[in-house]
Write an enzyme that holds these catalytic residues in place. Sequence first.
Site, mmCIF file in Angstrom:
data_model
loop_
_atom_site.group_PDB
_atom_site.id
_atom_site.type_symbol
_atom_site.label_atom_id
_atom_site.label_comp_id
_atom_site.label_asym_id
_atom_site.label_seq_id
_atom_site.Cartn_x
_atom_site.Cartn_y
_atom_site.Cartn_z
ATOM 1 N N LEU A 168 40.816 73.656 39.719
ATOM 2 C CA LEU A 168 39.749 72.667 39.888
ATOM 3 C C LEU A 168 38.353 73.264 39.729
ATOM 4 O O LEU A 168 38.130 74.433 40.005
ATOM 5 C CB LEU A 168 39.868 72.015 41.277
ATOM 6 C CG LEU A 168 41.204 71.322 41.568
ATOM 7 C CD1 LEU A 168 41.168 70.678 42.948
ATOM 8 C CD2 LEU A 168 41.546 70.288 40.507
ATOM 9 N N VAL B 60 30.929 66.884 33.438
ATOM 10 C CA VAL B 60 30.075 67.793 34.212
ATOM 11 C C VAL B 60 29.971 69.091 33.416
ATOM 12 O O VAL B 60 30.982 69.600 32.901
ATOM 13 C CB VAL B 60 30.654 68.046 35.621
ATOM 14 C CG1 VAL B 60 29.795 69.029 36.400
ATOM 15 C CG2 VAL B 60 30.762 66.724 36.383
ATOM 16 N N MET C 128 45.476 68.648 36.879
ATOM 17 C CA MET C 128 46.471 69.707 36.673
ATOM 18 C C MET C 128 46.018 70.971 37.416
ATOM 19 O O MET C 128 46.483 72.073 37.109
ATOM 20 C CB MET C 128 46.660 69.977 35.183
ATOM 21 C CG MET C 128 47.223 68.759 34.457
ATOM 22 S SD MET C 128 48.099 69.148 32.947
ATOM 23 C CE MET C 128 46.811 69.866 31.980
ATOM 24 N N GLY C 129 45.104 70.804 38.379
ATOM 25 C CA GLY C 129 44.671 71.946 39.182
ATOM 26 C C GLY C 129 43.643 72.797 38.458
ATOM 27 O O GLY C 129 43.020 72.349 37.491
ATOM 28 N N GLY D 57 37.788 62.107 33.923
ATOM 29 C CA GLY D 57 36.558 62.609 33.295
ATOM 30 C C GLY D 57 36.481 62.164 31.845
ATOM 31 O O GLY D 57 37.494 62.063 31.161
ATOM 32 N N HIS E 170 36.108 68.006 38.622
ATOM 33 C CA HIS E 170 37.132 67.338 39.436
ATOM 34 C C HIS E 170 36.541 66.853 40.763
ATOM 35 O O HIS E 170 36.857 65.768 41.242
ATOM 36 C CB HIS E 170 38.292 68.295 39.747
ATOM 37 C CG HIS E 170 39.055 68.754 38.548
ATOM 38 N ND1 HIS E 170 39.027 70.051 38.099
ATOM 39 C CD2 HIS E 170 39.877 68.086 37.711
ATOM 40 C CE1 HIS E 170 39.802 70.165 37.046
ATOM 41 N NE2 HIS E 170 40.341 68.990 36.782
HETATM 42 O O1 PAF Z 1 43.510 65.371 32.474
HETATM 43 C C1 PAF Z 1 44.437 65.940 33.075
HETATM 44 O O2 PAF Z 1 44.243 66.855 33.875
HETATM 45 C C2 PAF Z 1 45.877 65.548 32.771
HETATM 46 O O3 PAF Z 1 46.026 65.177 31.447
HETATM 47 C C3 PAF Z 1 46.398 64.451 33.706
HETATM 48 C C4 PAF Z 1 45.613 63.158 33.537
HETATM 49 C C5 PAF Z 1 46.324 64.906 35.152
HETATM 50 C C6 PAF Z 1 47.870 64.140 33.382
HETATM 51 O O4 PAF Z 1 48.657 65.270 33.519
#
Ligand code: PAF
Length: 279
Positions: free
Chosen positions: A33, A178, A30-31, A149, A37
């Site tokens: 980051l 992490v 969901m950005g 994660g 990530h």
């Molecule tokens: O873990 C996340 O960032 C979100 O739940 C995901 C898996 C991208 C789904 O929107």
Amino acid sequence: MFVFERKTDLNQFVNQAKADGKTIGFVPTMGALHSGHLALVSAAKECCSKVVASIFVNPLQFNNPDDLKKYPRTFESDKIMLEDAGCDAVFFPAVKEMYPNPDEAEDVFNFGTLETVMEGASRPGHFNGVAIVVKKLFDLVQPDKAFFGKKDFQQLAIIKALVKQTASRIQIIGLDTVREEDGLAMSSRNRRLSKQEREDAVELSQALNIIKKNKNILEPASLETEAVNMLSKKFRVEYVQIIDGHSLQQITNWNQSNYPVVCAAAFIGDVRLIDNLEL
Ligand code: PAF
């Protein structure tokens, strides 16, 4: 790195990669980051010939509109981080691209007791929203492997169940959480913490480590109570639960699980943090 806002453009990239015999590793996000990530991107790069990430703040998984509004959105810096990490393509759709017809009924999933506990109990509808978007993204990206994660421990179990239920052949890879140097689990929400809240937030992982240390001395319920008491000074605790890592059900006795995990959710100020530790 390609940036695709449209499903059709992503589709072309995926079809070409498949035609060229490439394997695809997928990192849905969901950005906002962070290094957690990027560790997923690195793992994907190690075993797949093409890496696709997605950045989409999925409204369907937010049961709190304020949380959705305040979710950090940092696409420009995210893009640079993904490119530096060697990602091949990022899918960055608008809400309308993912949900073109808001009146259309979306899938309803049933994950049984996996979704009635912890995050599922605290955030009604959350996992159905996660499953809807992850299923759509999987259908679009058609990855060989997808990387998540372990910080979202329950989400990982739900995604594995989703793959089973939909008879998908995608391999789901869970990577260790992490952490910052002081132990705080990395999370996009951490950037919403004030300086003082950030200092106090470390106590969440400390409480989980105390449970791990005392595992052989005290029963699960006493350890949960001690952790809640410790955390309640600075946090509004939603839950601290020692569970079986397979079934996600709370255990009352260490003999009930060969894979015990402690999971916790707590608010510090108005920021909700989660963390867990395999015991
Ligand atoms: O873990 C996340 O960032 C979100 O739940 C995901 C898996 C991208 C789904 O929107």
